[in-house]
Design a protein around this motif. Structure first.
Motif, PDB file in Angstrom:
ATOM      1  N   MET A   1       0.819  -1.196   0.000  1.00 53.29           N
ATOM      2  CA  MET A   1       0.000   0.000   0.000  1.00 53.29           C
ATOM      3  C   MET A   1       0.860   1.256   0.000  1.00 53.29           C
ATOM      4  SD  MET A   1      -2.981   1.244   0.018  1.00 53.29           S
ATOM      5  CE  MET A   1      -3.843   2.690   0.452  1.00 53.29           C
ATOM      6  N   THR A   2       1.869   1.289   0.865  1.00 52.96           N
ATOM      7  CA  THR A   2       2.744   2.460   0.953  1.00 52.96           C
ATOM      8  C   THR A   2       3.518   2.656  -0.341  1.00 52.96           C
ATOM      9  OG1 THR A   2       3.004   1.994   3.305  1.00 52.96           O
ATOM     10  CG2 THR A   2       4.533   3.555   2.334  1.00 52.96           C
ATOM     11  N   THR A   3       3.961   1.557  -0.935  1.00 54.03           N
ATOM     12  CA  THR A   3       4.693   1.643  -2.196  1.00 54.03           C
ATOM     13  C   THR A   3       3.795   2.166  -3.310  1.00 54.03           C
ATOM     14  OG1 THR A   3       6.006  -0.261  -1.490  1.00 54.03           O
ATOM     15  CG2 THR A   3       6.157   0.371  -3.785  1.00 54.03           C
ATOM     16  N   THR A   4       2.550   1.780  -3.312  1.00 50.65           N
ATOM     17  CA  THR A   4       1.613   2.246  -4.336  1.00 50.65           C
ATOM     18  C   THR A   4       1.405   3.755  -4.232  1.00 50.65           C
ATOM     19  OG1 THR A   4       0.490   0.123  -4.229  1.00 50.65           O
ATOM     20  CG2 THR A   4      -0.689   1.921  -5.296  1.00 50.65           C
ATOM     21  N   VAL A   5       1.263   4.249  -3.018  1.00 47.31           N
ATOM     22  CA  VAL A   5       1.094   5.689  -2.808  1.00 47.31           C
ATOM     23  C   VAL A   5       2.366   6.427  -3.218  1.00 47.31           C
ATOM     24  CG1 VAL A   5       0.721   7.482  -1.059  1.00 47.31           C
ATOM     25  CG2 VAL A   5      -0.606   5.372  -0.988  1.00 47.31           C
ATOM     26  N   LEU A   6       3.520   5.876  -2.892  1.00 42.03           N
ATOM     27  CA  LEU A   6       4.792   6.484  -3.267  1.00 42.03           C
ATOM     28  C   LEU A   6       4.943   6.528  -4.780  1.00 42.03           C
ATOM     29  CD1 LEU A   6       7.635   7.545  -2.442  1.00 42.03           C
ATOM     30  CD2 LEU A   6       8.384   5.172  -2.553  1.00 42.03           C
ATOM     31  N   ILE A   7       4.637   5.431  -5.442  1.00 42.91           N
ATOM     32  CA  ILE A   7       4.733   5.379  -6.904  1.00 42.91           C
ATOM     33  C   ILE A   7       3.770   6.374  -7.537  1.00 42.91           C
ATOM     34  CG2 ILE A   7       4.237   3.930  -8.914  1.00 42.91           C
ATOM     35  CD1 ILE A   7       5.396   1.571  -7.324  1.00 42.91           C
ATOM     36  N   TRP A   8       2.554   6.431  -7.039  1.00 42.60           N
ATOM     37  CA  TRP A   8       1.552   7.355  -7.578  1.00 42.60           C
ATOM     38  C   TRP A   8       1.989   8.808  -7.392  1.00 42.60           C
ATOM     39  CZ3 TRP A   8      -1.762  11.114  -5.617  1.00 42.60           C
ATOM     40  CH2 TRP A   8      -2.763  11.510  -6.485  1.00 42.60           C
ATOM     41  N   PHE A  75      14.236  14.202 -16.463  1.00 42.86           N
ATOM     42  CA  PHE A  75      13.066  13.793 -15.687  1.00 42.86           C
ATOM     43  C   PHE A  75      12.335  12.614 -16.324  1.00 42.86           C
ATOM     44  CE2 PHE A  75      13.356  18.028 -13.611  1.00 42.86           C
ATOM     45  CZ  PHE A  75      13.428  17.568 -12.317  1.00 42.86           C
ATOM     46  N   SER A  76      12.336  12.530 -17.639  1.00 38.76           N
ATOM     47  CA  SER A  76      11.720  11.374 -18.302  1.00 38.76           C
ATOM     48  C   SER A  76      12.507  10.102 -18.004  1.00 38.76           C
ATOM     49  CB  SER A  76      11.659  11.599 -19.813  1.00 38.76           C
ATOM     50  OG  SER A  76      10.833  12.687 -20.108  1.00 38.76           O
ATOM     51  N   LEU A  77      13.818  10.200 -18.053  1.00 39.73           N
ATOM     52  CA  LEU A  77      14.671   9.053 -17.733  1.00 39.73           C
ATOM     53  C   LEU A  77      14.493   8.641 -16.277  1.00 39.73           C
ATOM     54  CD1 LEU A  77      16.944   7.085 -18.564  1.00 39.73           C
ATOM     55  CD2 LEU A  77      18.566   8.846 -17.825  1.00 39.73           C
ATOM     56  N   LEU A  78      14.475   9.616 -15.388  1.00 41.06           N
ATOM     57  CA  LEU A  78      14.298   9.327 -13.971  1.00 41.06           C
ATOM     58  C   LEU A  78      12.951   8.657 -13.705  1.00 41.06           C
ATOM     59  CD1 LEU A  78      15.656   9.730 -11.220  1.00 41.06           C
ATOM     60  CD2 LEU A  78      14.484  11.922 -11.063  1.00 41.06           C
ATOM     61  N   ARG A  79      11.918   9.150 -14.349  1.00 40.92           N
ATOM     62  CA  ARG A  79      10.585   8.561 -14.175  1.00 40.92           C
ATOM     63  C   ARG A  79      10.573   7.104 -14.673  1.00 40.92           C
ATOM     64  NH1 ARG A  79       4.760  10.915 -16.198  1.00 40.92           N
ATOM     65  NH2 ARG A  79       3.563   9.285 -15.190  1.00 40.92           N
ATOM     66  N   GLU A  80      11.174   6.869 -15.812  1.00 39.48           N
ATOM     67  CA  GLU A  80      11.207   5.511 -16.361  1.00 39.48           C
ATOM     68  C   GLU A  80      12.022   4.574 -15.474  1.00 39.48           C
ATOM     69  OE1 GLU A  80      10.028   2.535 -18.703  1.00 39.48           O
ATOM     70  OE2 GLU A  80       9.343   4.596 -18.886  1.00 39.48           O
ATOM     71  N   MET A  81      13.151   5.063 -14.952  1.00 40.57           N
ATOM     72  CA  MET A  81      14.000   4.222 -14.110  1.00 40.57           C
ATOM     73  C   MET A  81      13.345   3.877 -12.778  1.00 40.57           C
ATOM     74  SD  MET A  81      17.787   5.843 -14.862  1.00 40.57           S
ATOM     75  CE  MET A  81      18.371   5.340 -13.286  1.00 40.57           C
ATOM     76  N   LEU A  82      12.563   4.811 -12.242  1.00 36.71           N
ATOM     77  CA  LEU A  82      11.963   4.577 -10.934  1.00 36.71           C
ATOM     78  C   LEU A  82      10.601   3.906 -10.995  1.00 36.71           C
ATOM     79  CD1 LEU A  82      12.912   7.882  -9.112  1.00 36.71           C
ATOM     80  CD2 LEU A  82      13.957   5.640  -8.846  1.00 36.71           C
ATOM     81  N   ILE A  83       9.723   4.385 -11.879  1.00 38.40           N
ATOM     82  CA  ILE A  83       8.349   3.879 -11.840  1.00 38.40           C
ATOM     83  C   ILE A  83       7.865   3.351 -13.187  1.00 38.40           C
ATOM     84  CG2 ILE A  83       7.670   5.290  -9.889  1.00 38.40           C
ATOM     85  CD1 ILE A  83       6.360   7.195 -11.867  1.00 38.40           C
ATOM     86  N   GLY A  84       8.783   3.147 -14.117  1.00 37.10           N
ATOM     87  CA  GLY A  84       8.418   2.568 -15.402  1.00 37.10           C
ATOM     88  C   GLY A  84       7.997   1.114 -15.242  1.00 37.10           C
ATOM     89  N   GLN A  85       7.727   0.456 -16.333  1.00 36.25           N
ATOM     90  CA  GLN A  85       7.269  -0.936 -16.276  1.00 36.25           C
ATOM     91  C   GLN A  85       8.231  -1.832 -15.525  1.00 36.25           C
ATOM     92  OE1 GLN A  85       6.500  -2.438 -20.173  1.00 36.25           O
ATOM     93  NE2 GLN A  85       4.374  -2.829 -19.710  1.00 36.25           N
ATOM     94  N   GLN A  86       9.520  -1.607 -15.707  1.00 35.90           N
ATOM     95  CA  GLN A  86      10.520  -2.385 -14.988  1.00 35.90           C
ATOM     96  C   GLN A  86      11.347  -1.484 -14.081  1.00 35.90           C
ATOM     97  OE1 GLN A  86      12.699  -4.479 -17.982  1.00 35.90           O
ATOM     98  NE2 GLN A  86      11.051  -5.934 -18.331  1.00 35.90           N
ATOM     99  N   GLY A  87      10.721  -0.448 -13.544  1.00 39.39           N
ATOM    100  CA  GLY A  87      11.403   0.508 -12.692  1.00 39.39           C
ATOM    101  C   GLY A  87      11.762  -0.067 -11.338  1.00 39.39           C
ATOM    102  N   LEU A  88      12.665   0.610 -10.680  1.00 37.76           N
ATOM    103  CA  LEU A  88      13.164   0.125  -9.387  1.00 37.76           C
ATOM    104  C   LEU A  88      12.063   0.038  -8.339  1.00 37.76           C
ATOM    105  CD1 LEU A  88      16.476   2.177  -9.271  1.00 37.76           C
ATOM    106  CD2 LEU A  88      16.218  -0.247  -9.737  1.00 37.76           C
ATOM    107  N   LEU A  89      11.170   1.010  -8.292  1.00 35.64           N
ATOM    108  CA  LEU A  89      10.113   0.978  -7.283  1.00 35.64           C
ATOM    109  C   LEU A  89       9.019  -0.037  -7.635  1.00 35.64           C
ATOM    110  CD1 LEU A  89       9.774   4.769  -6.446  1.00 35.64           C
ATOM    111  CD2 LEU A  89      10.970   2.998  -5.161  1.00 35.64           C
ATOM    112  N   ARG A  90       8.829  -0.320  -8.888  1.00 36.02           N
ATOM    113  CA  ARG A  90       7.827  -1.321  -9.283  1.00 36.02           C
ATOM    114  C   ARG A  90       8.302  -2.730  -8.936  1.00 36.02           C
ATOM    115  NH1 ARG A  90       2.933   0.631 -11.172  1.00 36.02           N
ATOM    116  NH2 ARG A  90       3.277   2.475 -12.419  1.00 36.02           N
ATOM    117  N   MET A  91       9.610  -2.946  -8.945  1.00 39.55           N
ATOM    118  CA  MET A  91      10.145  -4.278  -8.713  1.00 39.55           C
ATOM    119  C   MET A  91      10.274  -4.610  -7.219  1.00 39.55           C
ATOM    120  SD  MET A  91      12.895  -4.415 -11.787  1.00 39.55           S
ATOM    121  CE  MET A  91      12.933  -6.191 -11.948  1.00 39.55           C
ATOM    122  N   MET A  92       9.991  -3.637  -6.373  1.00 38.44           N
ATOM    123  CA  MET A  92      10.093  -3.869  -4.920  1.00 38.44           C
ATOM    124  C   MET A  92       8.972  -4.761  -4.431  1.00 38.44           C
ATOM    125  SD  MET A  92      11.251  -0.142  -3.536  1.00 38.44           S
ATOM    126  CE  MET A  92      11.127  -0.568  -1.847  1.00 38.44           C
TER     127      MET A  92
END
Length: 92
Positions: A1-8, A75-92
């Motif tokens: 839940m917390t990760t979802t709010v952070l990603i959003w 910022f586009s690269l950062l967004r993709e790296m963190l919350i993209g389909q295979q981003g770091l926060l999505r893989m947590m």
């Protein structure tokens, strides 16, 4: 839940700043616009701190300020790296 709010929240923030930089690029096409007046100051105010620092490193080339383009890419690269389909926060 917390990760979802952070990603959003992070996705919304990075998307908004990217959108503001795109508007800033469009504003460079119209130099006669007074950027201190509403609603243009709502675009200039949050983006200018980033651009001031970058302009010291990358001065305008041939009278064209390319620093907003650089920040859209960052910022586009950062967004993709963190919350993209295979981003770091999505893989947590």
């Amino acid at each position: 839940m917390t990760t979802t709010v952070l990603i959003w929240g992070l996705g919304l923030s990075l998307g908004l700043i990217t959108f503001l930089f795109i508007f800033r690029i469009v504003l460079t096409w119209y130099p006669q616009v007074n950027q201190q007046r509403f609603p243009f100051n709502l675009i200039v105010w949050p983006t200018e701190p980033f651009l001031v620092v970058t302009r010291k490193i990358v001065p305008p080339l041939g009278g064209v300020d390319i620093t907003p383009i650089i920040w859209v890419g960052i910022f586009s690269l950062l967004r993709e790296m963190l919350i993209g389909q295979q981003g770091l926060l999505r893989m947590m």
